[in-house]
Enzyme design. Sequence first.
Site, PDB file in Angstrom:
ATOM      1  N   CYS A  87       6.984   4.967   4.672  1.00 54.43           N
ATOM      2  CA  CYS A  87       5.561   5.258   4.433  1.00 54.43           C
ATOM      3  C   CYS A  87       4.922   5.877   5.681  1.00 54.43           C
ATOM      4  O   CYS A  87       4.707   5.188   6.676  1.00 54.43           O
ATOM      5  CB  CYS A  87       4.874   3.949   4.035  1.00 54.43           C
ATOM      6  N   CYS A 140       1.646   4.322   6.847  1.00 55.53           N
ATOM      7  CA  CYS A 140       1.906   3.009   7.442  1.00 55.53           C
ATOM      8  C   CYS A 140       2.263   3.159   8.920  1.00 55.53           C
ATOM      9  O   CYS A 140       1.782   2.416   9.777  1.00 55.53           O
ATOM     10  CB  CYS A 140       3.061   2.305   6.732  1.00 55.53           C
TER      11      CYS A 140
END
Length: 107
Positions: free
Chosen positions: A31, A34
Site C-alpha cells: 500500500c 500506507c
Amino acid sequence: MSARAVTEATFEQEVLKNDKPVVVDFWAEWCGPCRAVSPILDAIATEHAEKIDIVKLNVDENPGLAMKYQITAIPAFKVFQGGEVVKTVVGAKPKPALEADLAAYIS
C-alpha cells in the site's frame, strides 16, 4: 521513537490493555499511501509519546484483526481507549490533518 508493530498475539496486551490511548495503523506492505503516512505517524509517536501510543498492524499478516475491526480500506487508523474503539480515521493525510484528527488525545 517510531510506531511499533503489533500482531494478533500481542494486540490485547499492547492495545486493549494499554493505559494510554493507542492509535492502531492498519496497513500493508503493498500500500503506497500506507508507506507515505508511516513517517508522519512515527513523528507523531515521538512528539506525543507521553500521551499516546502508535502501533502498526499488517493486515496481510493479521487478517483476523482486520476482519474483526472491519478494515475495508487502508491505511485506516483506529484509536483505542480502555479497550474500545473511540475514533476511526481512513486514508493517508498530511501531518496537520492527522494531528487535528487526534487532537482530543494528544493536546
